[in-house]
Design a protein around this motif. Structure first.
Motif, PDB file in Angstrom:
ATOM      1  N   ALA A  90       0.834  -1.202   0.000  1.00  0.00           N
ATOM      2  CA  ALA A  90       0.000   0.000   0.000  1.00  0.00           C
ATOM      3  C   ALA A  90       0.870   1.255   0.000  1.00  0.00           C
ATOM      4  CB  ALA A  90      -0.930  -0.011   1.210  1.00  0.00           C
ATOM      5  N   LYS A  91       1.918   1.258   0.799  1.00  0.00           N
ATOM      6  CA  LYS A  91       2.833   2.406   0.822  1.00  0.00           C
ATOM      7  C   LYS A  91       3.489   2.605  -0.537  1.00  0.00           C
ATOM      8  CE  LYS A  91       3.983   2.076   5.748  1.00  0.00           C
ATOM      9  NZ  LYS A  91       5.067   1.817   6.750  1.00  0.00           N
ATOM     10  N   ASP A  92       3.910   1.508  -1.151  1.00  0.00           N
ATOM     11  CA  ASP A  92       4.535   1.570  -2.464  1.00  0.00           C
ATOM     12  C   ASP A  92       3.540   2.099  -3.498  1.00  0.00           C
ATOM     13  OD1 ASP A  92       6.320   1.219  -4.572  1.00  0.00           O
ATOM     14  OD2 ASP A  92       5.902  -0.921  -4.774  1.00  0.00           O
ATOM     15  N   ALA A  93       2.306   1.614  -3.434  1.00  0.00           N
ATOM     16  CA  ALA A  93       1.291   2.024  -4.400  1.00  0.00           C
ATOM     17  C   ALA A  93       0.999   3.515  -4.305  1.00  0.00           C
ATOM     18  CB  ALA A  93       0.012   1.217  -4.185  1.00  0.00           C
ATOM     19  N   PRO A 104      -4.507  14.971  -6.775  1.00  0.00           N
ATOM     20  CA  PRO A 104      -4.672  16.412  -6.974  1.00  0.00           C
ATOM     21  C   PRO A 104      -3.634  17.218  -6.194  1.00  0.00           C
ATOM     22  CG  PRO A 104      -6.399  15.542  -5.549  1.00  0.00           C
ATOM     23  CD  PRO A 104      -5.669  14.364  -6.102  1.00  0.00           C
ATOM     24  N   ALA A 105      -3.083  18.226  -6.832  1.00  0.00           N
ATOM     25  CA  ALA A 105      -2.090  19.076  -6.177  1.00  0.00           C
ATOM     26  C   ALA A 105      -2.770  19.953  -5.138  1.00  0.00           C
ATOM     27  CB  ALA A 105      -1.389  19.941  -7.221  1.00  0.00           C
ATOM     28  N   GLY A 106      -2.108  20.109  -4.007  1.00  0.00           N
ATOM     29  CA  GLY A 106      -2.638  20.990  -2.959  1.00  0.00           C
ATOM     30  C   GLY A 106      -3.810  20.429  -2.205  1.00  0.00           C
ATOM     31  N   GLY A 107      -3.932  19.117  -2.181  1.00  0.00           N
ATOM     32  CA  GLY A 107      -5.013  18.504  -1.415  1.00  0.00           C
ATOM     33  C   GLY A 107      -6.181  18.118  -2.299  1.00  0.00           C
ATOM     34  N   GLY A 108      -7.221  17.613  -1.691  1.00  0.00           N
ATOM     35  CA  GLY A 108      -8.386  17.129  -2.417  1.00  0.00           C
ATOM     36  C   GLY A 108      -9.147  16.170  -1.536  1.00  0.00           C
ATOM     37  N   SER A 109     -10.176  15.577  -2.063  1.00  0.00           N
ATOM     38  CA  SER A 109     -11.021  14.682  -1.267  1.00  0.00           C
ATOM     39  C   SER A 109     -10.867  13.249  -1.730  1.00  0.00           C
ATOM     40  CB  SER A 109     -12.487  15.107  -1.378  1.00  0.00           C
ATOM     41  OG  SER A 109     -12.906  15.100  -2.732  1.00  0.00           O
ATOM     42  N   ILE A 110     -11.160  12.322  -0.838  1.00  0.00           N
ATOM     43  CA  ILE A 110     -11.015  10.898  -1.133  1.00  0.00           C
ATOM     44  C   ILE A 110     -12.176  10.108  -0.546  1.00  0.00           C
ATOM     45  CG2 ILE A 110      -9.522  10.633   0.890  1.00  0.00           C
ATOM     46  CD1 ILE A 110      -8.241   8.242  -0.545  1.00  0.00           C
ATOM     47  N   THR A 111     -12.606   9.114  -1.291  1.00  0.00           N
ATOM     48  CA  THR A 111     -13.555   8.117  -0.808  1.00  0.00           C
ATOM     49  C   THR A 111     -12.916   6.747  -1.004  1.00  0.00           C
ATOM     50  OG1 THR A 111     -15.545   9.399  -1.250  1.00  0.00           O
ATOM     51  CG2 THR A 111     -15.786   7.008  -1.219  1.00  0.00           C
ATOM     52  N   GLU A 112     -13.025   5.911   0.013  1.00  0.00           N
ATOM     53  CA  GLU A 112     -12.447   4.570  -0.065  1.00  0.00           C
ATOM     54  C   GLU A 112     -13.540   3.525   0.048  1.00  0.00           C
ATOM     55  OE1 GLU A 112      -8.497   2.623   1.725  1.00  0.00           O
ATOM     56  OE2 GLU A 112      -9.997   3.023   3.262  1.00  0.00           O
ATOM     57  N   PHE A 113     -13.536   2.580  -0.888  1.00  0.00           N
ATOM     58  CA  PHE A 113     -14.402   1.408  -0.797  1.00  0.00           C
ATOM     59  C   PHE A 113     -13.555   0.294  -0.194  1.00  0.00           C
ATOM     60  CE2 PHE A 113     -16.636   3.968  -3.824  1.00  0.00           C
ATOM     61  CZ  PHE A 113     -17.982   3.650  -3.669  1.00  0.00           C
ATOM     62  N   GLY A 114     -13.842  -0.039   1.040  1.00  0.00           N
ATOM     63  CA  GLY A 114     -13.003  -0.977   1.772  1.00  0.00           C
ATOM     64  C   GLY A 114     -13.256  -2.420   1.402  1.00  0.00           C
ATOM     65  N   SER A 115     -12.330  -3.263   1.842  1.00  0.00           N
ATOM     66  CA  SER A 115     -12.427  -4.698   1.638  1.00  0.00           C
ATOM     67  C   SER A 115     -12.677  -5.377   2.981  1.00  0.00           C
ATOM     68  CB  SER A 115     -11.121  -5.230   1.037  1.00  0.00           C
ATOM     69  OG  SER A 115     -11.036  -6.629   1.176  1.00  0.00           O
ATOM     70  N   PRO A 116     -13.437  -6.477   2.996  1.00  0.00           N
ATOM     71  CA  PRO A 116     -13.622  -7.217   4.238  1.00  0.00           C
ATOM     72  C   PRO A 116     -12.324  -7.780   4.803  1.00  0.00           C
ATOM     73  CG  PRO A 116     -15.236  -7.886   2.590  1.00  0.00           C
ATOM     74  CD  PRO A 116     -14.216  -7.042   1.894  1.00  0.00           C
ATOM     75  N   HIS A 117     -11.279  -7.804   3.989  1.00  0.00           N
ATOM     76  CA  HIS A 117     -10.012  -8.374   4.434  1.00  0.00           C
ATOM     77  C   HIS A 117      -9.169  -7.384   5.227  1.00  0.00           C
ATOM     78  CE1 HIS A 117     -11.002 -11.777   1.965  1.00  0.00           C
ATOM     79  NE2 HIS A 117     -11.133 -10.999   0.919  1.00  0.00           N
ATOM     80  N   GLY A 119      -7.344  -3.429   5.960  1.00  0.00           N
ATOM     81  CA  GLY A 119      -6.420  -2.568   5.242  1.00  0.00           C
ATOM     82  C   GLY A 119      -7.098  -1.308   4.754  1.00  0.00           C
ATOM     83  N   SER A 120      -6.399  -0.202   4.797  1.00  0.00           N
ATOM     84  CA  SER A 120      -6.934   1.069   4.348  1.00  0.00           C
ATOM     85  C   SER A 120      -5.792   1.952   3.865  1.00  0.00           C
ATOM     86  CB  SER A 120      -7.681   1.768   5.495  1.00  0.00           C
ATOM     87  OG  SER A 120      -8.066   3.079   5.111  1.00  0.00           O
ATOM     88  N   TRP A 121      -6.071   2.753   2.856  1.00  0.00           N
ATOM     89  CA  TRP A 121      -5.107   3.713   2.340  1.00  0.00           C
ATOM     90  C   TRP A 121      -5.378   5.125   2.852  1.00  0.00           C
ATOM     91  CZ3 TRP A 121      -4.027   2.675  -3.580  1.00  0.00           C
ATOM     92  CH2 TRP A 121      -3.598   1.352  -3.739  1.00  0.00           C
ATOM     93  N   LEU A 122      -6.379   5.295   3.694  1.00  0.00           N
ATOM     94  CA  LEU A 122      -6.799   6.635   4.084  1.00  0.00           C
ATOM     95  C   LEU A 122      -5.680   7.409   4.788  1.00  0.00           C
ATOM     96  CD1 LEU A 122     -10.484   6.063   5.275  1.00  0.00           C
ATOM     97  CD2 LEU A 122      -9.687   7.134   3.142  1.00  0.00           C
ATOM     98  N   ASP A 123      -4.974   6.772   5.712  1.00  0.00           N
ATOM     99  CA  ASP A 123      -3.898   7.463   6.415  1.00  0.00           C
ATOM    100  C   ASP A 123      -2.775   7.841   5.460  1.00  0.00           C
ATOM    101  OD1 ASP A 123      -5.274   7.297   8.782  1.00  0.00           O
ATOM    102  OD2 ASP A 123      -4.156   5.575   9.553  1.00  0.00           O
ATOM    103  N   LEU A 124      -2.439   6.934   4.545  1.00  0.00           N
ATOM    104  CA  LEU A 124      -1.371   7.206   3.587  1.00  0.00           C
ATOM    105  C   LEU A 124      -1.739   8.357   2.667  1.00  0.00           C
ATOM    106  CD1 LEU A 124      -0.522   3.509   2.643  1.00  0.00           C
ATOM    107  CD2 LEU A 124       0.923   5.050   3.977  1.00  0.00           C
ATOM    108  N   ALA A 128      -0.627  12.609   2.182  1.00  0.00           N
ATOM    109  CA  ALA A 128      -0.366  13.268   0.901  1.00  0.00           C
ATOM    110  C   ALA A 128      -1.254  14.479   0.693  1.00  0.00           C
ATOM    111  CB  ALA A 128      -0.567  12.274  -0.240  1.00  0.00           C
ATOM    112  N   GLY A 129      -2.035  14.843   1.733  1.00  0.00           N
ATOM    113  CA  GLY A 129      -2.835  16.060   1.692  1.00  0.00           C
ATOM    114  C   GLY A 129      -4.296  15.886   1.355  1.00  0.00           C
ATOM    115  N   LEU A 130      -4.776  14.633   1.248  1.00  0.00           N
ATOM    116  CA  LEU A 130      -6.184  14.408   0.936  1.00  0.00           C
ATOM    117  C   LEU A 130      -6.998  14.219   2.208  1.00  0.00           C
ATOM    118  CD1 LEU A 130      -4.576  13.503  -1.721  1.00  0.00           C
ATOM    119  CD2 LEU A 130      -6.657  12.257  -2.298  1.00  0.00           C
ATOM    120  N   THR A 131      -8.259  14.595   2.146  1.00  0.00           N
ATOM    121  CA  THR A 131      -9.171  14.428   3.276  1.00  0.00           C
ATOM    122  C   THR A 131     -10.393  13.648   2.810  1.00  0.00           C
ATOM    123  OG1 THR A 131     -10.223  16.563   2.796  1.00  0.00           O
ATOM    124  CG2 THR A 131      -8.416  16.551   4.402  1.00  0.00           C
TER     125      THR A 131
END
Length: 394
Positions: A90-93, A104-117, A119-124, A128-131
């Motif tokens: 995930a860090k590499d990706a 997006p430069a200078g921040g932006g918004s993110i939505t994550e569709f999680g997996s039952p297994h 793991g999350s990319w939200l913190d990563l 990088a400036g996304l909320t």
């Protein structure tokens, strides 16, 4: 125990329709018979019998999507412990997506569709400036890491993700590519609850049908071949790398990912792991050698059931998920124990069912090898890992 018939008859008697294009012409390329649900881990004192259901991979003759032919199970999915290999990937990706200019430069918004297994990319991505986007509001970046495959209706599942992407946003889809599954003979990647098995050319066509164009493709070693596709609405501005997309698509097409004869080789691969593992465990038992398993993963369920390996050959499987400990592997009754018990039992061999965990578990359980034991991996060929880090085929 037979799979329970539905109101329309046995599940195998119901015509198969593609979960994406709705075509009714296709080929069963892998049939594992009737299997217990791989996300149903009964309490260890539950005597069973456990319900079983058909487990078949069907390759659509219309769009080429590999998928479950049927799945009458009800998902339970105890939350798994996230492997260190997945965290590292995930860090590499995120680093590679960032370097490609897809965020997006200078921040932006993110939505994550999680997996039952897990793991999350939200913190990563937050670093990088996304909320996180407000629920119901389109996001600049939509991430799906092993999530879409859990949608029984693939058309509805992809539509939900597309609708979550802002007009000039990017959709990031990660999946274990069918090309790697076939190349590695990883037949036990097939499981109830995993409704689709994507290849790059097929998922590219699916995205094209909903107005999205794949602009970047990234390949990772995780699970023998994990792909991350980045897609935008057709004509939307942003960086693109058509070379990466084209080369990966062409490589998978050449590998035969939509050819039933090629994908059907998974049927032959069952013997390379199921029969070989049973023979090895039988020999160890007959020699009085002690053995344990590690990782009560979903892929271990069809392997143990196909091989007919119960607690007489494999006394227990350790797993890092507290939600699985004190339960048992469905169908075969092998108890699931805590990780700390492995070294306490001083096994002569530990069978690892998820090869990507090898470095992590060897570091966590040095006493296995220090006490003279050895690790055995199934990927899908049964291999003994030597103490020096090399491996030898059994």
């Amino acid at each position: 125990m037979d799979a329970a018939p539905s109101a329309l008859g046995h599940p195998r008697d119901i015509p198969v329709r593609c979960r994406w294009c709705r075509a009714d012409q296709g080929t069963v390329v892998l049939d594992l018979g009737d299997q217990p649900a791989a996300d149903h881990f009964p309490p260890v004192d539950d005597p069973g019998p456990d319900p079983v259901h058909p487990l078949r991979m069907w390759l659509c003759g219309g769009c080429g999507l590999a998928q479950l032919a049927e799945d009458p199970t009800t998902p339970e999915e105890p939350r798994g412990a996230e492997p260190a290999a997945m965290v590292a990937q995930a860090k590499d990706a995120v680093a590679r997506v960032l370097a490609a200019g897809l965020l997006p430069a200078g921040g932006g918004s993110i939505t994550e569709f999680g997996s039952p297994h897990g793991g999350s990319w939200l913190d990563l991505l937050g670093a990088a400036g996304l909320t996180e986007a407000t629920p119901g509001t389109p996001a600049d970046v939509v991430v799906d890491c092993f999530g879409l495959m859990h949608a029984a209706d693939q058309a509805a599942g992809l539509a939900e993700r597309v609708e979550a992407v802002a007009e000039d946003g990017v959709l990031l889809l990660q999946f274990h590519t069918l090309a790697a599954i076939v190349a590695d003979g990883s037949w036990n990647s097939l499981r109830h609850g995993h409704f689709a098995y994507y290849s790059v050319p097929v998922l590219e066509r699916m995205l094209d049908a909903v107005g999205f164009e794949v602009v970047h493709a990234f390949l990772f070693d995780l699970y023998g071949g994990t792909v991350l596709l980045a897609a935008r609405r057709r004509g939307a501005p942003g960086p693109a790398d058509p070379v990466s997309v084209g080369s990966m698509r062409d490589r998978e097409v050449s590998a035969g990912v939509t050819d039933p004869a090629v994908v059907g080789r998974l049927e032959e691969a069952t013997r390379a792991s199921a029969d070989a593992l049973r023979e090895r465990l039988t020999e160890l038992r007959d020699r009085g050698r002690s053995v344990l398993g590690y990782a009560a993963a979903s892929r271990a369920v069809p392997l143990l059931n196909r091989a007919g390996i119960g607690a007489d050959l494999l006394p227990a499987v350790a797993d890092g998920s507290p939600g699985k400990q004190g339960r048992r592997v469905p169908g075969v009754g092998v108890p699931i124990i805590a990780v700390d018990e492995v070294e306490e039992r001083h096994p002569d061999e530990v069978v690892l069912f998820v090869t990507d965990l090898l470095d992590e578990v060897r570091g966590r359980l040095p006493g296995v090898e220090a006490g003279g034991g050895q690790w055995v991996v199934v990927d899908p060929v049964v291999r003994v890992v030597t103490p020096l880090g090399g491996s030898a085929s059994v």
